[in-house]
Design a protein around this motif. Structure first.
Motif, PDB file in Angstrom:
ATOM      1  N   THR A 193       0.814  -1.209   0.000  1.00  0.00           N
ATOM      2  CA  THR A 193       0.000   0.000   0.000  1.00  0.00           C
ATOM      3  C   THR A 193       0.852   1.266   0.000  1.00  0.00           C
ATOM      4  O   THR A 193       0.361   2.339  -0.349  1.00  0.00           O
ATOM      5  CB  THR A 193      -0.908   0.038   1.233  1.00  0.00           C
ATOM      6  OG1 THR A 193      -0.102  -0.080   2.418  1.00  0.00           O
ATOM      7  CG2 THR A 193      -1.908  -1.116   1.202  1.00  0.00           C
ATOM      8  N   ARG A 194       2.112   1.159   0.425  1.00  0.00           N
ATOM      9  CA  ARG A 194       2.988   2.324   0.507  1.00  0.00           C
ATOM     10  C   ARG A 194       4.328   2.016  -0.144  1.00  0.00           C
ATOM     11  O   ARG A 194       4.891   0.940   0.051  1.00  0.00           O
ATOM     12  CB  ARG A 194       3.207   2.739   1.965  1.00  0.00           C
ATOM     13  CG  ARG A 194       1.980   3.342   2.624  1.00  0.00           C
ATOM     14  CD  ARG A 194       2.192   3.508   4.109  1.00  0.00           C
ATOM     15  NE  ARG A 194       2.295   2.213   4.762  1.00  0.00           N
ATOM     16  CZ  ARG A 194       2.741   2.049   6.010  1.00  0.00           C
ATOM     17  NH1 ARG A 194       3.135   3.090   6.690  1.00  0.00           N
ATOM     18  NH2 ARG A 194       2.795   0.844   6.536  1.00  0.00           N
ATOM     19  N   ASP A 222       1.506   6.651  -1.694  1.00  0.00           N
ATOM     20  CA  ASP A 222       0.408   5.688  -1.736  1.00  0.00           C
ATOM     21  C   ASP A 222       0.502   4.917  -3.052  1.00  0.00           C
ATOM     22  O   ASP A 222       0.450   5.514  -4.126  1.00  0.00           O
ATOM     23  CB  ASP A 222      -0.935   6.419  -1.637  1.00  0.00           C
ATOM     24  CG  ASP A 222      -2.112   5.476  -1.509  1.00  0.00           C
ATOM     25  OD1 ASP A 222      -2.307   4.625  -2.413  1.00  0.00           O
ATOM     26  OD2 ASP A 222      -2.858   5.579  -0.530  1.00  0.00           O
TER      27      ASP A 222
END
Length: 279
Positions: A227-228, A242
């Protein structure tokens, strides 16, 4: 959130990965490091055509594994959450993509490069069924490079593994990784942006343009949840992005950072605790 950094410049900070590099005497670029999932005190570090396992607690070399005939450029691990099975992928300047078990027994391999061009980066998707690889056009240039998608299959009867080519895209790419939706984040050196490409077909979706005035470093890393994304620039900055929306979440600046950051590793234990706190 913790980032462990291997930098070209020595640091006085107590950083295990920097210590590993200095103790082993690796004077050339350390392109990748693998944290051993079942032993938090051990890391596998690339040393030319070999992988060296090093215990950061005892500061001793544990074992050496000869894996390729040319410089190993990347090593990545997939861990099955239910079975705890470990799969290790390596790629090399010999143009070959290899899959290993946790003891470095070879499971399968394929010639990822059609010529003698080096395979320089590799990444697993979240469920260990696909890999994205970066193939340089020449050893010294990122112009007209290829990112290629491969599917890893396991025979239901024999348990044998095989790799199948799915798709490729050619541009001025430097490296690529998967996000949580199996979309691909590809780093294009001209015009110096991070592109978001569709799953399977590698079609363009959008781009992160905050780095247009910067030059990316060779260091990137995506967290376990995918996700990151952490990506370094050559002016001592690390960006947290993101991976699904390409929005900039955080910029890390530190005077001790070198302009040439070779590797970033997410510390998974603290990362998991952080996700639990959010829940």
């Amino acid at each position: 959130m913790t980032l462990a950094i291997v930098s070209e410049q020595k640091s006085n900070h107590n950083n295990a990965n920097i210590a590993v590099r200095s103790v082993l005497g690796v004077h050339s670029a350390c392109y990748d490091i693998r944290i051993v999932p079942d032993d938090p005190y051990c890391v596998d570090i690339i040393l030319s055509t070999h992988i060296v396992r090093w215990n950061i607690k005892t500061k001793q070399r544990v074992q050496t594994y000869p894996l390729h005939d040319a410089l190993i450029s990347s090593i990545q691990t997939y861990v099955n959450a239910s079975t705890k099975e470990h799969l290790i992928a390596t790629c090399s300047y010999d143009g070959i993509l290899k899959i290993w078990d946790t003891h470095y027994n070879l499971l399968c391999e394929t010639k990822a490069s059609e010529s003698t061009a080096p395979v320089s980066r590799i990444d697993w998707n979240k469920d260990g069924t696909q890999l994205i690889v970066h193939i340089k056009a020449t050893e010294s240039s990122f112009k007209d490079c290829t990112i290629a998608l491969y599917r890893l299959n396991k025979h239901v009867v024999t348990g044998a593994y095989s790799l199948r080519f799915v798709a490729k895209k050619i541009d001025n790419y430097r490296y690529a990784v998967f996000n949580q939706h199996d979309q691909v984040l590809a780093f294009n050196t001209e015009p110096n942006v991070i592109e978001l490409l569709s799953a399977n077909a590698l079609q363009f979706i959008g781009a992160f343009t905050a780095g247009l005035h910067r030059q990316w470093s060779v260091a990137i890393a995506i967290n376990r949840a995918r996700t990151r994304l952490a990506v370094a620039s050559t002016n001592k900055e690390i960006f947290i992005v993101d991976s699904n929306t390409l929005q900039l979440l955080q910029t890390i600046r530190h005077k001790e950072l070198s302009p040439n950051i070779w590797c970033i590793v997410w510390q998974e234990q603290e990362e998991e605790e952080e996700e639990e706190e959010k829940e």
